[in-house]
Design a protein around this motif. Structure first.
Motif, mmCIF file in Angstrom:
data_model
loop_
_atom_site.group_PDB
_atom_site.id
_atom_site.type_symbol
_atom_site.label_atom_id
_atom_site.label_comp_id
_atom_site.label_asym_id
_atom_site.label_seq_id
_atom_site.Cartn_x
_atom_site.Cartn_y
_atom_site.Cartn_z
ATOM 1 N N ALA A 40 41.117 46.213 33.639
ATOM 2 C CA ALA A 40 41.345 45.857 34.855
ATOM 3 C C ALA A 40 43.188 45.792 35.982
ATOM 4 C CB ALA A 40 41.514 44.053 35.669
ATOM 5 N N GLY A 41 43.974 46.206 34.400
ATOM 6 C CA GLY A 41 45.112 46.899 34.492
ATOM 7 C C GLY A 41 46.074 45.768 33.747
ATOM 8 N N VAL A 42 45.655 44.741 33.291
ATOM 9 C CA VAL A 42 46.961 43.061 33.309
ATOM 10 C C VAL A 42 46.778 42.843 31.960
ATOM 11 C CG1 VAL A 42 46.078 42.414 36.214
ATOM 12 C CG2 VAL A 42 44.778 41.985 33.964
ATOM 13 N N ALA A 43 46.181 43.595 31.152
ATOM 14 C CA ALA A 43 46.407 43.202 29.643
ATOM 15 C C ALA A 43 46.974 42.739 28.705
ATOM 16 C CB ALA A 43 45.148 44.312 29.113
ATOM 17 N N ASP A 44 48.507 43.326 29.116
ATOM 18 C CA ASP A 44 49.862 43.504 28.042
ATOM 19 C C ASP A 44 50.275 42.011 29.483
ATOM 20 O OD1 ASP A 44 48.824 44.886 26.292
ATOM 21 O OD2 ASP A 44 50.202 46.512 28.117
ATOM 22 N N HIS A 45 49.703 41.087 29.783
ATOM 23 C CA HIS A 45 50.860 39.825 30.755
ATOM 24 C C HIS A 45 50.257 38.718 30.015
ATOM 25 C CE1 HIS A 45 51.121 43.629 33.135
ATOM 26 N NE2 HIS A 45 52.670 42.984 33.308
ATOM 27 N N ASN A 46 51.219 37.151 30.060
ATOM 28 C CA ASN A 46 50.262 36.305 30.090
ATOM 29 C C ASN A 46 50.003 35.686 30.951
ATOM 30 O OD1 ASN A 46 51.131 35.670 26.541
ATOM 31 N ND2 ASN A 46 53.252 35.787 27.722
ATOM 32 N N LEU A 47 49.024 35.359 31.090
ATOM 33 C CA LEU A 47 48.102 34.934 32.862
ATOM 34 C C LEU A 47 48.737 33.818 33.027
ATOM 35 C CD1 LEU A 47 44.805 37.094 32.476
ATOM 36 C CD2 LEU A 47 46.648 37.776 33.222
ATOM 37 N N ILE A 48 48.965 33.618 34.065
ATOM 38 C CA ILE A 48 49.285 32.047 34.516
ATOM 39 C C ILE A 48 48.362 31.704 35.620
ATOM 40 C CG2 ILE A 48 50.587 30.454 35.865
ATOM 41 C CD1 ILE A 48 52.988 31.881 34.144
ATOM 42 N N ARG A 49 47.260 31.489 35.941
ATOM 43 C CA ARG A 49 46.156 30.470 36.942
ATOM 44 C C ARG A 49 46.627 30.138 37.938
ATOM 45 N NH1 ARG A 49 40.179 30.005 34.646
ATOM 46 N NH2 ARG A 49 39.250 31.672 36.363
ATOM 47 N N LEU A 50 46.806 30.940 39.223
ATOM 48 C CA LEU A 50 46.958 30.169 40.107
ATOM 49 C C LEU A 50 45.381 29.271 40.937
ATOM 50 C CD1 LEU A 50 49.682 32.611 42.198
ATOM 51 C CD2 LEU A 50 49.553 30.597 40.361
ATOM 52 N N SER A 51 45.739 28.752 41.602
ATOM 53 C CA SER A 51 44.867 28.099 42.872
ATOM 54 C C SER A 51 44.599 28.988 43.768
ATOM 55 C CB SER A 51 44.756 26.166 43.231
ATOM 56 O OG SER A 51 46.258 26.003 44.268
ATOM 57 N N GLY A 71 54.280 45.172 34.468
ATOM 58 C CA GLY A 71 56.157 44.467 34.235
ATOM 59 C C GLY A 71 56.064 44.756 32.547
ATOM 60 N N GLU A 72 56.834 43.868 32.032
ATOM 61 C CA GLU A 72 56.814 44.209 30.614
ATOM 62 C C GLU A 72 55.865 43.542 29.501
ATOM 63 O OE1 GLU A 72 59.951 45.809 29.082
ATOM 64 O OE2 GLU A 72 60.337 46.966 31.772
ATOM 65 N N PHE A 73 56.095 44.139 28.466
ATOM 66 C CA PHE A 73 54.690 43.327 27.831
ATOM 67 C C PHE A 73 55.048 42.218 27.408
ATOM 68 C CE2 PHE A 73 52.849 42.409 23.272
ATOM 69 C CZ PHE A 73 51.562 42.957 23.768
ATOM 70 N N GLY A 74 54.356 41.416 27.632
ATOM 71 C CA GLY A 74 54.279 39.239 27.211
ATOM 72 C C GLY A 74 54.665 39.073 28.468
ATOM 73 N N ASP A 75 55.010 39.825 29.482
ATOM 74 C CA ASP A 75 55.540 38.657 31.031
ATOM 75 C C ASP A 75 54.817 37.895 30.853
ATOM 76 O OD1 ASP A 75 58.086 40.166 31.118
ATOM 77 O OD2 ASP A 75 57.810 41.180 33.038
#
Length: 174
Positions: A40-51, A71-75
Motif C-alpha cells: 500500500a506504500g506506507v510501511a516505513d511509517h509509524n501509523l497513528i490511527r484516526l477516527s 516522509g522520512e523513515f519512522g515518521d
C-alpha cells in the motif's frame, strides 16, 4: 486559487487524503501485515490511527502506492485504516474503507473501515455504517466511494489493508 472536484471548490492548499490498498503474506501475521503495508506504500511509517471524520475542504483521492504520502523513515503517519488477516489455508481476508461527504459541498465527510472474510460482507458493513452514521447527524451525507482489498491464505498467513492517509510528521529531533 481553487479547483473543482466532486461538486465542491477545493483550495490548492487543501488537505489531500490519499487512499491505497495492499495485500501480502508472511511467515507470521505481523510479517503479512508489513508486506501489506509495503504493498500500500506506507510501511516505513509509524501509523497513528484516526477516527472517522474527514475535515471540511479535504479532497479524497484513490491512488497507487507510489502516489501515497512519503516522509522520512519512522515518521508518524496519521491515517484511517482497515486491516484483515487470514491464517487458515483457503481463508480470505477482506478489508475496506468507505466514505460519504456532506451534501452541502463543504468537503466534510465520514470514513468507515471494516474487515471480514467475504467481499459482500465488507461492502454491506461499509454502506450500513455510513448510512447509520449519516442518519445520526443533522446534515445530510451522501455516499461517495469505497476501496476494498483482499488476500488469500494459501500456505502462509495473509493480510489485506486499505489506508487513507492525512499527513506525515517528523519527531522534531533536537
Amino acid at each position: 486559487m481553487t479547483k473543482q472536484g466532486l461538486g465542491m471548490n477545493i483550495a490548492e492548499d487543501a488537505l489531500v487524503i490519499r487512499v491505497t490498498a495492499g495485500s501480502g503474506t508472511g511467515r507470521t501475521t505481523m510479517a503479512a501485515f508489513d508486506a501489506a503495508l509495503r504493498s500500500a506504500g506506507v510501511a516505513d511509517h509509524n501509523l497513528i490511527r484516526l477516527s472517522s471524520i474527514i475535515p471540511g475542504r479535504a479532497e479524497v483521492q484513490i491512488c497507487s502506492a507510489e502516489e501515497q504520502l512519503h516522509g522520512e523513515f519512522g515518521d508518524a503517519l496519521y491515517c484511517v485504516y482497515a486491516v484483515a488477516f487470514a491464517t487458515e489455508r483457503g481463508d480470505a481476508a477482506w478489508s475496506g474503507v468507505g466514505w460519504s461527504r456532506a451534501a452541502d459541498g463543504s468537503g466534510r465527510g465520514l470514513f468507515v473501515e471494516h474487515a471480514g472474510h467475504a467481499e459482500e460482507q465488507v461492502r454491506t458493513m461499509i454502506t450500513s455504517s455510513l448510512t447509520d452514521m449519516s442518519n445520526g447527524r443533522d446534515n445530510a451525507f451522501v455516499f461517495e466511494n469505497m476501496v476494498l482489498s483482499s488476500a488469500l491464505c494459501s500456505v502462509r498467513p495473509a493480510c489485506s489493508v486499505v489506508v487513507a492517509t492525512y499527513r506525515t510528521a517528523g519527531w522534531g529531533h533536537a
